[in-house]
Design a protein around this motif. Structure first.
Motif, short mmCIF file in Angstrom:
data_model
loop_
_atom_site.label_atom_id
_atom_site.label_comp_id
_atom_site.label_asym_id
_atom_site.label_seq_id
_atom_site.Cartn_x
_atom_site.Cartn_y
_atom_site.Cartn_z
N ALA A 134 0.83 -1.20 0.00
CA ALA A 134 0.00 0.00 0.00
C ALA A 134 0.87 1.25 0.00
O ALA A 134 0.58 2.23 -0.71
N ILE A 135 1.94 1.22 0.79
CA ILE A 135 2.84 2.38 0.84
C ILE A 135 3.53 2.57 -0.50
O ILE A 135 3.63 3.69 -1.01
N THR A 136 3.99 1.48 -1.10
CA THR A 136 4.62 1.56 -2.42
C THR A 136 3.63 2.12 -3.45
O THR A 136 3.98 2.97 -4.27
N SER A 137 2.38 1.66 -3.38
CA SER A 137 1.35 2.10 -4.34
C SER A 137 1.02 3.58 -4.15
O SER A 137 0.88 4.32 -5.13
N ALA A 138 0.90 4.03 -2.90
CA ALA A 138 0.59 5.43 -2.64
C ALA A 138 1.74 6.32 -3.12
O ALA A 138 1.52 7.38 -3.73
N HIS A 139 2.95 5.89 -2.86
CA HIS A 139 4.13 6.63 -3.31
C HIS A 139 4.15 6.69 -4.85
O HIS A 139 4.40 7.75 -5.44
N SER A 140 3.86 5.55 -5.48
CA SER A 140 3.89 5.48 -6.95
C SER A 140 2.78 6.32 -7.58
O SER A 140 2.96 6.89 -8.66
N LEU A 141 1.64 6.40 -6.90
CA LEU A 141 0.55 7.25 -7.39
C LEU A 141 1.02 8.70 -7.48
O LEU A 141 0.79 9.37 -8.50
N LEU A 142 1.69 9.16 -6.43
CA LEU A 142 2.19 10.54 -6.46
C LEU A 142 3.23 10.71 -7.55
O LEU A 142 3.23 11.73 -8.27
N SER A 143 4.13 9.74 -7.71
CA SER A 143 5.13 9.82 -8.78
C SER A 143 4.45 9.99 -10.14
O SER A 143 4.85 10.84 -10.96
N ALA A 144 3.43 9.18 -10.38
CA ALA A 144 2.71 9.25 -11.66
C ALA A 144 2.00 10.59 -11.83
O ALA A 144 2.00 11.18 -12.92
N MET A 145 1.41 11.10 -10.74
CA MET A 145 0.66 12.36 -10.83
C MET A 145 1.58 13.56 -11.04
O MET A 145 1.18 14.53 -11.69
N ILE A 146 2.80 13.49 -10.53
CA ILE A 146 3.75 14.59 -10.77
C ILE A 146 4.09 14.68 -12.25
O ILE A 146 4.01 15.75 -12.87
N ASP A 147 4.49 13.54 -12.84
CA ASP A 147 4.86 13.56 -14.25
C ASP A 147 3.64 13.83 -15.14
O ASP A 147 3.77 14.47 -16.20
N ASN A 148 2.49 13.38 -14.71
CA ASN A 148 1.27 13.67 -15.46
C ASN A 148 0.94 15.16 -15.42
O ASN A 148 0.51 15.76 -16.43
N HIS A 149 1.14 15.77 -14.27
CA HIS A 149 0.90 17.21 -14.13
C HIS A 149 1.80 17.99 -15.09
O HIS A 149 1.36 18.94 -15.75
N ILE A 150 3.07 17.60 -15.15
CA ILE A 150 4.01 18.27 -16.05
C ILE A 150 3.57 18.08 -17.51
O ILE A 150 3.59 19.01 -18.32
N TYR A 151 3.14 16.87 -17.83
CA TYR A 151 2.75 16.53 -19.21
C TYR A 151 1.56 17.37 -19.68
O TYR A 151 1.52 17.85 -20.80
N TRP A 152 0.58 17.55 -18.78
CA TRP A 152 -0.65 18.26 -19.15
C TRP A 152 -0.60 19.75 -18.84
O TRP A 152 -1.54 20.33 -18.31
N GLY A 153 0.51 20.37 -19.19
CA GLY A 153 0.55 21.83 -19.14
C GLY A 153 1.35 22.43 -18.00
O GLY A 153 1.62 23.63 -17.99
N ASN A 154 1.66 21.64 -16.97
CA ASN A 154 2.52 22.10 -15.89
C ASN A 154 2.00 23.41 -15.25
O ASN A 154 2.71 24.41 -15.16
N GLU A 155 0.78 23.35 -14.77
CA GLU A 155 0.14 24.52 -14.16
C GLU A 155 0.94 25.10 -12.98
O GLU A 155 0.93 26.30 -12.73
N GLN A 156 1.66 24.23 -12.26
CA GLN A 156 2.45 24.68 -11.10
C GLN A 156 3.83 25.22 -11.49
O GLN A 156 4.60 25.62 -10.61
N ASP A 157 4.11 25.24 -12.79
CA ASP A 157 5.40 25.75 -13.27
C ASP A 157 6.58 25.00 -12.65
O ASP A 157 7.60 25.59 -12.26
#
Length: 558
Positions: A134-157
C-alpha cells in the motif's frame, strides 16, 4: 548438539486464534479485522476509544553496532516481552515489519529467533497484511501524478530539473538508483533524470509511522515537497492534489497489525522505516495503542544505538510525546570478540582478552544512551559457545560503566530464559529513575543539530559540509523548517561513516554528502558518507536459498 532452525520452530508454534490474543488486551473481536486466523488489524474506532487510558511503561531495546557475529535485538525484544508476561505483567511487544529487499538480500527474515519469535513467521517476512504494498502504491501514485501534471501543461510551473520526488520499490535493486524517465518522444512526456529508493526509505513510510490518525496522515502527505518551481519555491503534494487518493490507499495500512509470540503473548507489528536511511522505529500509532492497553510495552529501534536509539529519542519520542522508562542495550560475547579483532571463523574459541578489547564499543553506547537521561541495562544475548569467563568479563566491564549486565537465554528457553532480564527491567522502570530529554532543542539551527549528533553520539571531531549544503539548510530555516529534528543517514556498522572501523573510534570526521527535506514527516535527512537509499543485493543473496519444499512449505527464511 543440533538446534532447529528459526523457521522449523515457528512452524511448530501452537498459535491461538487472533481473537484470543486480542482478548488479552481487551480488544473486542468486532474491532479486529482478521487476515486469516493468526493476524488482524485493530480498528481505528477502538484505537480512538482508548486514548484516555493510563499509559504503561515504555522499554526500548537497542544494540551495539551490528557485526557478522549477530546481536539479536528483535530476539531480545520478543524474549523480554515473554519474560515480563511470565512475571505477571501485561506486556506487549511492538516491532517493525520486514522489508522484502533485506529478506531476500542478507537478513533472510526479521521476526526474532529461536524460542523468542513472533509468528506467523513466513507471513510477517513476506507480504503480511499488504502494508508495504500500500505504501509503495501510494508513493507510486504521487510519482505518476507529478509527471502527469508536467505533461498536461505544468500549471504549477515545475522546473523538471528540480523534481525531488524519487520513485520506490520494496526490493534491493541497485540498477534503479539513477535512471532516466519519460524517454521515447512527445507522447511520453519530458525526459529527465530520476531514481528509485527502497520503499522503507520513502517519506510516505516515515509519515505512516509518525501520523496519529488518518486526518494527520492526509495533512502530512499534503505537506511533502515534491519539486521546485522555476522561481525555486516549493511544490507540495497538495498542489498536485494527490494526498486524498494516497490516504485512501493507506486507509487500512494505517491500522496496526496484531500477531502473537511463540508463547501466545500479543505483539503489534506495524511500519518499518530503515534505521540507517530513515528513522528506524515502528509506528507511533502502534506504540501509543499498546501503551494504553498494557503494563509494559517493549519496542525496538533499528541497528545500533547510534542510529536507531538516537532517532527513537530525538525523532519519535519528540514527535509523539513519548519517554522511555528503561533502555535495554543488547550485546553478545561473539560481537565483543569481533570488535576486539577476532575473525568470524575463530569466534568459537575462548578469548577473554578480545572480549575486553571489544567492550569499548559497548561502553560508548552505554554513555550515549545515558546522555538522554534514561537508565540502561545491558542484555548479554547468550550463545552456546560463550564461556563463563567471557560472560564475566562483559559483566565486569559494564559495572565500570555504571550499569549492570544480565545474561539472557531467551533464544534457547524463550520467556523463561529472559526472566532475570525482565526482573531487572521492572526494577529500573518502576524506580522512576528515567529523566528523559532529547539531545538538542527544537530551536537549535539545523547544522548545529547535525554537529550535536556527530560530536556527542558518533564522537566525531567535525562535520564536513560544503557551502551549498550549509546554504540549503539556511534556506529551509528561512522557510520555517528550522525547528525540525535531523535524521542521520549513515552506515550502521560503525560510529564513523567508514563501515570497517569497529570499536569506539575517535579522531574522525562526518562528511555530509546531501540533505533532503522531509517536510511531511517532519525531519531533515542528512546523508553521510557512502550510504545508499537504495541498497543492493550481496554476492550470494538469501533469495538463492529460499524456495518451497515438496510439502509446499517455505524453506530458506532463517
Amino acid at each position: 548438539m543440533s538446534y532447529k532452525s528459526d523457521i522449523e520452530i515457528a512452524r511448530e508454534a501452537q498459535k491461538k486464534p487472533i481473537q484470543e490474543i486480542g482478548e488479552k488486551l481487551g480488544i473486542p473481536s468486532d474491532h479486529l479485522l482478521p487476515y486469516g486466523h493468526d493476524k488482524a488489524k485493530v480498528s481505528q474506532a477502538f484505537i480512538d476509544s482508548v486514548q484516555g487510558n493510563k499509559t504503561g511503561k515504555l522499554v526500548l531495546v537497542t544494540a551495539i553496532n551490528p557485526t557478522p557475529a549477530g546481536e539479536g535485538k528483535t530476539t531480545t525484544t520478543v524474549g523480554l516481552g515473554d519474560g515480563l508476561n511470565r512475571l505477571g505483567k501485561k506486556a506487549t511487544v511492538c516491532i517493525r515489519e520486514a522489508s522484502l529487499g533485506p529478506n531476500f538480500g542478507m537478513k533472510g527474515g526479521a521476526a526474532g529467533g529461536g524460542r523468542a519469535q513472533v509468528v506467523p513467521m513466513e507471513d510477517m517476512n513476506l507480504h503480511f497484511t499488504g502494508d508495504f504494498h500500500a505504501i509503495t502504491s501510494a508513493h507510486s501514485l504521487l510519482s505518476a501524478m507529478i509527471d502527469n501534471h508536467i505533461y498536461w501543461g505544468n500549471e504549477q510551473d515545475i522546473d523538471v530539473r528540480r523534481v525531488v520526488w524519487r520513485r520506490v520499490v520494496d526490493m534491493n535493486d541497485r540498477a534503479l538508483r539513477q535512471i532516466n524517465v519519460s524517454l521515447g518522444g512527445v507522447a511520453n512526456g519530458f525526459p529527465r533524470e530520476g531514481g528509485f529508493d527502497i520503499t522503507v526509505a520513502s517519506e510516505v513510510m516515515a509519515i505512516l509511522c509518525l501520523a496519529r490518525n488518518l486526518k494527520d496522515l492526509e495533512e502530512r502527505l499534503g505537506a511533502m515537497i515534491v519539486a521546485y518551481r522555476r522561481d525555486k519555491t516549493p511544490v507540495f503534494c497538495r498542489d498536485i492534489k494527490a494526498e486524498g487518493a494516497m490516504t485512501v490507499l493507506l486507509k487500512d495500512a494505517m491500522q496496526p497489525n496484531l500477531v502473537q509470540t511463540l508463547e501466545n503473548n500479543p505483539a503489534f507489528v506495524h511500519g518499518g522505516p530503515f534505521a540507517n536511511i530513515a528513522h528506524g522505529c515502528n509506528s507511533v500509532i502502534a506504540t501509543n495503542t499498546a501503551l494504553r492497553l498494557s503494563d509494559y510495552v517493549v519496542t525496538e529501534a533499528g541497528f545500533g544505538a547510534d542510529l536507531g536509539a538516537e532517532k527513537f529519542m530525538n525523532i519519535k519520542c519528540r514527535k509523539a510525546g513519548l519517554a522511555p522508562d528503561c533502555v535495554v542495550l543488547v550485546a553478545t560475547v561473539r560481537a565483543m570478540k569481533m570488535n576486539g579483532g577476532v575473525a568470524k571463523a575463530d569466534l568459537g574459541a575462548e578469548n577473554v582478552a578480545a572480549v575486553e578489547e571489544g567492550c569499548a564499543n559497548l561502553g560508548r553506547h552505554i554513555g550515549n544512551l545515558k546522555s538522554f537521561g534514561v537508565p540502561v541495562v545491558v542484555a548479554i544475548n547468550h550463545f552456546v559457545t560463550d564461556t563463563d569467563a567471557e560472560v564475566a568479563a562483559v559483566k565486569a566491564y559494564v559495572e565500570t560503566q555504571g550499569s549492570e549486565a544480565v545474561l539472557s537465554r531467551h533464544w534457547e528457553h524463550g520467556g523463561e530464559g529472559a526472566e532475570a532480564l525482565a526482573q531487572k527491567v521492572v526494577e529500573i522502570a518502576e524506580s522512576g529513575a528515567s529523566q528523559f530529554a532529547p539531545l538538542y532543542r527544537d530551536e537549535m539551527p539545523l547544522f548545529e543539530k547535525i554537529e550535536t549528533v556527530a560530536k556527542r553520539i558518533y564522537r566525531a571531531d567535525e562535520v564536513l559540509a560544503d557551502q551549498k549544503i550549509r546554504n540549503q539548510l539556511k534556506d529551509w530555516e528561512a522557510q520555517g523548517y528550522g525547528n525540525l529534528p535531523v535524521c542521520m543517514a549513515k552506515t550502521q556498522y560503525s560510529f564513523t561513516t567508514d563501515p570497517n572501523r569497529r570499536g569506539a573510534p575517535t579522531g574522525h570526521s562526518v562528511p555530509v554528502r546531501e540533505v533532503r527535506l522531509s517536510a511531511g514527516a517532519g525531519f531533515v535527512v542528512v546523508v553521510c558518507g557512502e550510504i545508499m537509499t537504495m541498497p543492493g543485493l550481496p554476492s550470494k543473496p538469501a533469495a538463492e536459498s529460499i524456495r518451497l519444499n515438496d510439502s509446499g512449505q517455505i524453506e530458506g527464511l532463517f
